[in-house]
Design a protein around this motif. Structure first.
Motif, short mmCIF file in Angstrom:
data_model
loop_
_atom_site.label_atom_id
_atom_site.label_comp_id
_atom_site.label_asym_id
_atom_site.label_seq_id
_atom_site.Cartn_x
_atom_site.Cartn_y
_atom_site.Cartn_z
N CYS A 237 -30.22 33.50 67.93
CA CYS A 237 -29.82 34.10 69.21
C CYS A 237 -30.83 35.14 69.71
O CYS A 237 -30.85 35.45 70.90
CB CYS A 237 -28.45 34.74 69.08
N CYS A 240 -31.48 40.18 67.12
CA CYS A 240 -32.20 41.05 66.18
C CYS A 240 -33.49 41.56 66.81
O CYS A 240 -33.81 42.75 66.73
CB CYS A 240 -32.48 40.30 64.88
N CYS A 322 -26.20 41.65 64.61
CA CYS A 322 -26.25 40.20 64.34
C CYS A 322 -24.84 39.63 64.31
O CYS A 322 -23.97 40.16 63.61
CB CYS A 322 -26.95 39.95 63.00
S1 SF4 Z 1 -30.69 36.96 62.39
FE1 SF4 Z 1 -28.75 37.23 63.52
S2 SF4 Z 1 -29.35 38.33 65.38
FE2 SF4 Z 1 -31.25 37.42 64.55
S3 SF4 Z 1 -31.45 35.42 65.54
FE3 SF4 Z 1 -30.35 35.08 63.62
S4 SF4 Z 1 -28.19 35.15 64.20
FE4 SF4 Z 1 -29.32 36.12 65.90
#
Ligand code: SF4
Ligand code: SF4
Length: 339
Positions: A237, A240, A322
């Motif tokens: 997503c 982070c 996250c």
């Molecule tokens: S670590 Fe968590 S916040 Fe980062 S891309 Fe993956 S799911 Fe999204």
């Protein structure tokens, strides 16, 4: 001897800065009045009145102060079609002085780290101009949560990197003021009182992992079999990277129509599938575990090898924000334990 400032006086100073028309950013509750809110959402935002400023009562904002020097969307120049010619129109460089008050040390330190990458083979005039125009007043952290790990990466609640002024809570009503740069001295001139009292530097979170163990794991190579298992749940997503004070990847695109437009840069994130997609259709990081592996290697091996500092201040935002309880901390703890 020390310099002290009462909490009501920092509030009065912010009020004066705003009244004088200065741009001031600080932590603010951005979901106040929302009937569906369960917890306060605190973000760094531009303040319109001093009552919006919230200095304590939370661990750290959800976003970071990189936005004040490296906006999410920035015009680099415009262009106009003139018959068969294209005319370039320079973008105006920022001119407004700006102050960030109540920055967390893990955010301020990130700007110090980013200075290297924005002045490496190319000096980024937009970033550098904003950096020159920005004065950072940092507040030492007296609270931390289970996501904070600054002390595991050589930082801490009184990290001075990137700060112009460091405020350390002395008691409930006063701060010790440490001016760390000329900009900081100028901002605080005449505002503090000299005292024989000094503040005790707050303790940070416990050590969560050791860098030696992490370094051994990363140095052992790129194709460790552990990566798919420790990163499997990542959704890609990008939360982070977007809430990380040190992540700085961007994309450059042209936005416009038949008569002209603008070349702009927008934040990007290495966790997106398209980040490394080639025009041929080939993607050298074709699954999410490879993208997570890249993020950890970049922050803890590649960037330090090139610039001499970790690309992480241990703020914990990537795990805190996250949706599947990941971010770097659980990954770092797991791989450090495997070394
Ligand atoms: S670590 Fe968590 S916040 Fe980062 S891309 Fe993956 S799911 Fe999204
Ligand atoms: S990688 Fe995570 S813990 Fe490190 S600086 Fe970025 S958001 Fe903070």
């Amino acid at each position: 001897m020390s310099e002290l400032l009462a909490k009501k006086d920092i509030v009065r100073l912010v009020d004066q800065w705003l009244a004088a028309g200065r741009r001031v950013a600080g932590p603010q509750c951005v979901n106040a009045g929302d009937p569906h809110r369960q917890t306060d959402l605190i973000n760094y935002t531009w303040l319109t009145k001093v009552e919006e400023l919230q200095l304590d009562g939370f661990v750290r904002p959800t976003n970071t102060i990189k936005e004040v020097v490296f906006p999410r969307h920035e015009k680099l120049y415009g262009y106009e079609f003139k018959g068969k010619r294209i005319e370039l129109v320079p973008a105006e460089l920022p001119t407004a002085e700006q102050i960030v008050v109540g920055a967390r040390p893990c955010d301020a330190a990130a700007l110090h780290i980013l200075d290297a990458v924005f002045n490496w083979d190319f000096k980024d005039e937009f970033y550098n101009r904003r950096r020159e125009l920005t004065t950072i007043v940092t507040l030492a952290c007296s609270k931390h949560d289970d996501f904070c790990f600054c002390t595991s990466v050589g930082a801490g609640p009184c990290d001075k990197r990137g700060s112009d002024v460091l405020l350390i809570p002395l008691d409930g009503d006063r701060y010790e003021v440490r001016c760390l740069t000329e900009k900081g001295q100028k901002l605080m001139a005449g505002a503090t009182t000299t005292s024989s009292e000094t503040a005790k530097e707050p303790e940070g979170p416990p050590t969560r992992f050791t860098l030696d163990a992490l370094g051994e794991f990363l140095a052992a190579g790129y194709d460790r079999p552990e990566w798919p298992a420790v990163t499997r749940r990542c959704l890609g997503c990008g939360a982070c990277a977007y809430t990380c004070p040190t992540c700085h990847c961007f994309d450059i695109v042209d936005e416009g129509g038949a008569s002209g437009g603008a070349r702009v840069r927008n934040w990007d994130a290495c966790q997106f599938t398209m980040f490394t997609a080639h025009a041929s259709g080939h993607n050298p990081r074709s699954d999410q575990s490879q993208r997570q592996r890249q993020r950890i290697h970049h922050k803890f091996q590649i960037y330090p090898d090139k610039f001499g500092e970790l690309l992480c201040t241990g703020c914990g935002n990537c795990s805190r924000n996250c949706p599947v309880d990941m971010g770097v901390l659980p990954v770092l703890k797991t791989i450090a334990a495997k070394s």
